[in-house]
Scaffold this motif. Structure first.
Motif, PDB file in Angstrom:
ATOM      1  N   GLU A 256       0.836  -1.201   0.000  1.00 21.95           N
ATOM      2  CA  GLU A 256       0.000   0.000   0.000  1.00 21.95           C
ATOM      3  C   GLU A 256       0.875   1.257   0.000  1.00 21.95           C
ATOM      4  N   GLN A 257       0.293   2.353  -0.490  1.00 18.68           N
ATOM      5  CA  GLN A 257       0.982   3.638  -0.500  1.00 18.68           C
ATOM      6  C   GLN A 257       0.255   4.610   0.420  1.00 18.68           C
ATOM      7  N   LEU A 258       1.014   5.181   1.360  1.00 19.31           N
ATOM      8  CA  LEU A 258       0.463   6.148   2.308  1.00 19.31           C
ATOM      9  C   LEU A 258       1.191   7.466   2.122  1.00 19.31           C
ATOM     10  N   VAL A 259       0.452   8.539   1.984  1.00 19.79           N
ATOM     11  CA  VAL A 259       1.037   9.869   1.816  1.00 19.79           C
ATOM     12  C   VAL A 259       0.402  10.814   2.832  1.00 19.79           C
ATOM     13  N   GLU A 260       1.248  11.417   3.662  1.00 22.36           N
ATOM     14  CA  GLU A 260       0.809  12.372   4.682  1.00 22.36           C
ATOM     15  C   GLU A 260      -0.289  11.791   5.573  1.00 22.36           C
ATOM     16  N   GLN A 261      -0.167  10.525   5.873  1.00 25.37           N
ATOM     17  CA  GLN A 261      -1.168   9.858   6.711  1.00 25.37           C
ATOM     18  C   GLN A 261      -0.598   9.634   8.107  1.00 25.37           C
ATOM     19  N   SER A 262      -1.442   9.773   9.116  1.00 28.03           N
ATOM     20  CA  SER A 262      -1.038   9.581  10.502  1.00 28.03           C
ATOM     21  C   SER A 262      -1.762   8.380  11.095  1.00 28.03           C
ATOM     22  N   ILE A 263      -1.049   7.620  11.893  1.00 26.32           N
ATOM     23  CA  ILE A 263      -1.633   6.517  12.652  1.00 26.32           C
ATOM     24  C   ILE A 263      -1.323   6.808  14.112  1.00 26.32           C
ATOM     25  N   ARG A 264      -2.352   6.985  14.926  1.00 25.65           N
ATOM     26  CA  ARG A 264      -2.179   7.433  16.313  1.00 25.65           C
ATOM     27  C   ARG A 264      -2.947   6.538  17.284  1.00 25.65           C
ATOM     28  N   GLY A 265      -2.294   6.191  18.368  1.00 27.17           N
ATOM     29  CA  GLY A 265      -2.963   5.446  19.430  1.00 27.17           C
ATOM     30  C   GLY A 265      -3.466   4.086  19.009  1.00 27.17           C
ATOM     31  N   CYS A 266      -2.755   3.432  18.077  1.00 32.15           N
ATOM     32  CA  CYS A 266      -3.208   2.142  17.566  1.00 32.15           C
ATOM     33  C   CYS A 266      -2.290   1.005  18.040  1.00 32.15           C
ATOM     34  N   ARG A 267      -2.870  -0.178  18.141  1.00 29.95           N
ATOM     35  CA  ARG A 267      -2.105  -1.388  18.414  1.00 29.95           C
ATOM     36  C   ARG A 267      -2.151  -2.249  17.163  1.00 29.95           C
ATOM     37  N   ILE A 268      -0.973  -2.485  16.584  1.00 26.85           N
ATOM     38  CA  ILE A 268      -0.867  -3.240  15.331  1.00 26.85           C
ATOM     39  C   ILE A 268      -0.195  -4.568  15.657  1.00 26.85           C
ATOM     40  N   THR A 269      -0.903  -5.675  15.424  1.00 29.50           N
ATOM     41  CA  THR A 269      -0.398  -6.989  15.810  1.00 29.50           C
ATOM     42  C   THR A 269      -0.496  -7.966  14.646  1.00 29.50           C
TER      43      THR A 269
ATOM     44  N   ARG B 234       4.953  -8.115  16.401  1.00 25.65           N
ATOM     45  CA  ARG B 234       5.049  -9.233  15.441  1.00 25.65           C
ATOM     46  C   ARG B 234       4.511  -8.838  14.068  1.00 25.65           C
ATOM     47  N   THR B 235       4.936  -7.688  13.598  1.00 25.12           N
ATOM     48  CA  THR B 235       4.463  -7.159  12.317  1.00 25.12           C
ATOM     49  C   THR B 235       5.594  -7.151  11.298  1.00 25.12           C
ATOM     50  N   ASP B 236       5.265  -7.484  10.060  1.00 22.18           N
ATOM     51  CA  ASP B 236       6.258  -7.580   8.989  1.00 22.18           C
ATOM     52  C   ASP B 236       6.276  -6.293   8.177  1.00 22.18           C
ATOM     53  N   LEU B 237       7.400  -5.564   8.259  1.00 22.06           N
ATOM     54  CA  LEU B 237       7.604  -4.368   7.441  1.00 22.06           C
ATOM     55  C   LEU B 237       8.744  -4.586   6.446  1.00 22.06           C
ATOM     56  N   SER B 238       9.013  -5.816   6.084  1.00 17.43           N
ATOM     57  CA  SER B 238      10.102  -6.126   5.167  1.00 17.43           C
ATOM     58  C   SER B 238       9.907  -5.419   3.832  1.00 17.43           C
ATOM     59  N   GLY B 239      10.981  -4.803   3.347  1.00 15.36           N
ATOM     60  CA  GLY B 239      10.933  -4.154   2.047  1.00 15.36           C
ATOM     61  C   GLY B 239      10.143  -2.864   2.019  1.00 15.36           C
ATOM     62  N   ALA B 240       9.678  -2.392   3.167  1.00 14.89           N
ATOM     63  CA  ALA B 240       8.930  -1.135   3.207  1.00 14.89           C
ATOM     64  C   ALA B 240       9.871   0.051   3.033  1.00 14.89           C
ATOM     65  N   THR B 241       9.327   1.174   2.570  1.00 17.96           N
ATOM     66  CA  THR B 241      10.080   2.420   2.447  1.00 17.96           C
ATOM     67  C   THR B 241       9.353   3.500   3.231  1.00 17.96           C
ATOM     68  N   LEU B 242      10.005   4.009   4.274  1.00 18.51           N
ATOM     69  CA  LEU B 242       9.432   5.060   5.114  1.00 18.51           C
ATOM     70  C   LEU B 242      10.250   6.327   4.899  1.00 18.51           C
ATOM     71  N   THR B 243       9.618   7.348   4.370  1.00 16.98           N
ATOM     72  CA  THR B 243      10.331   8.570   3.990  1.00 16.98           C
ATOM     73  C   THR B 243       9.702   9.791   4.643  1.00 16.98           C
TER      74      THR B 243
ATOM     75  N   GLU C 167       6.955   8.659  17.066  1.00 19.04           N
ATOM     76  CA  GLU C 167       7.095   9.188  18.417  1.00 19.04           C
ATOM     77  C   GLU C 167       6.261   8.363  19.399  1.00 19.04           C
ATOM     78  N   ARG C 168       6.877   8.092  20.561  1.00 21.57           N
ATOM     79  CA  ARG C 168       6.228   7.355  21.649  1.00 21.57           C
ATOM     80  C   ARG C 168       5.619   6.055  21.135  1.00 21.57           C
ATOM     81  N   CYS C 169       6.460   5.245  20.488  1.00 17.45           N
ATOM     82  CA  CYS C 169       6.025   3.970  19.917  1.00 17.45           C
ATOM     83  C   CYS C 169       6.935   2.838  20.387  1.00 17.45           C
ATOM     84  N   ALA C 170       6.358   1.636  20.497  1.00 14.58           N
ATOM     85  CA  ALA C 170       7.110   0.449  20.862  1.00 14.58           C
ATOM     86  C   ALA C 170       6.917  -0.609  19.781  1.00 14.58           C
ATOM     87  N   PHE C 171       8.031  -1.104  19.228  1.00 16.20           N
ATOM     88  CA  PHE C 171       8.018  -2.170  18.232  1.00 16.20           C
ATOM     89  C   PHE C 171       8.579  -3.428  18.898  1.00 16.20           C
ATOM     90  N   THR C 172       7.828  -4.518  18.862  1.00 13.40           N
ATOM     91  CA  THR C 172       8.251  -5.748  19.515  1.00 13.40           C
ATOM     92  C   THR C 172       8.153  -6.920  18.548  1.00 13.40           C
TER      93      THR C 172
END
Length: 222
Positions: free
Chosen positions: A45-58, A79-88, A93-98
């Motif tokens: 997917e392509q996201l442009v100027e999009q914000s994700i706030r206060g979410c739990r992604i599993t 336990r989320t797969d971001l392989s090959g993603a491009t974040l530009t 901020e205030r996030c935990a990746f496990t």
């Protein structure tokens, strides 16, 4: 929010409860807030100027996602797969990746503040002009064959990480805590390690880096 300490680094992280969140399955055009995103696939997917706030992604598949000029705030990513993603140009901020995977991921002009990466894989990942605007910690992460260039990450914590074959170019890590991390086969000019904090057991690896950087030849005495 909850406070977590890694070495000398204190982070303010989210404390989300699934029962307080709304189930989300579709990626909308607008910002996402207070959502429980479980097992979804948004691959490519392509996201442009999009914000994700206060979410739990599993358990999500965000592989090969292209995300530009947005924000990830107050989220838990498990336990989320971001392989090959491009974040530009995004702010995290205030996030935990496990237990998440960043294999081959590209982070460009990304700003980090109060971010914890725990037990994540960054094999072959590229970090270019990534900066720490506040507390950042990596614990039990793997960075095999990755490349960091022109990053400004002073005072971060890299605890019990595998830095083998990680290549650093023109990075600022002064005050970074590397105690407990594997430095063997780290590829970097010594200037990139100026002011870092090491344990005594890491001095042999530092000596090896110095010998290689100075082209010192060692020979046995006759």
């Amino acid at each position: 929010m909850r406070a977590t300490t890694v070495g000398d680094v204190t982070l303010l992280l989210p404390d989300l409860h699934p029962e307080d969140l709304d189930q989300v399955t579709d990626l909308s055009d607008g910002d996402l807030r207070d959502g429980l995103i479980d097992g979804v696939s948004w691959r490519g997917e392509q996201l442009v100027e999009q914000s994700i706030r206060g979410c739990r992604i599993t358990g999500a598949d965000l592989g090969e996602v292209s995300w530009e000029a947005g924000a990830l705030y107050g989220c838990e990513v498990v336990r989320t797969d971001l392989s090959g993603a491009t974040l530009t140009g995004i702010s995290i901020e205030r996030c935990a990746f496990t237990g998440s995977r960043f294999t081959g991921t590209r982070l460009v002009d990304v700003r980090l503040e109060d971010v914890l990466f725990d037990n994540c894989r960054f094999d072959y990942a590229t970090l270019n002009r990534v900066s720490a605007a506040g507390s950042v910690a990596f614990t039990n992460c793997t960075f095999g064959h990755g490349n960091w260039s022109s990053c400004r990450l002073p005072g971060i914590a890299l605890r019990s990480c595998d830095l083998g074959h990680l290549e650093l170019e023109s990075c600022r890590l002064d005050g970074a805590e590397l105690r407990g991390s594997r430095l063997h086969d780290l590829r970097t000019p010594l200037d990139n390690l100026k002011g870092v904090v090491l344990g005594e057991d890491q001095l042999p690896d530092l000596t090896r880096l110095a010998v290689e950087a100075l082209n010192i030849v060692t020979r046995a005495e006759n």
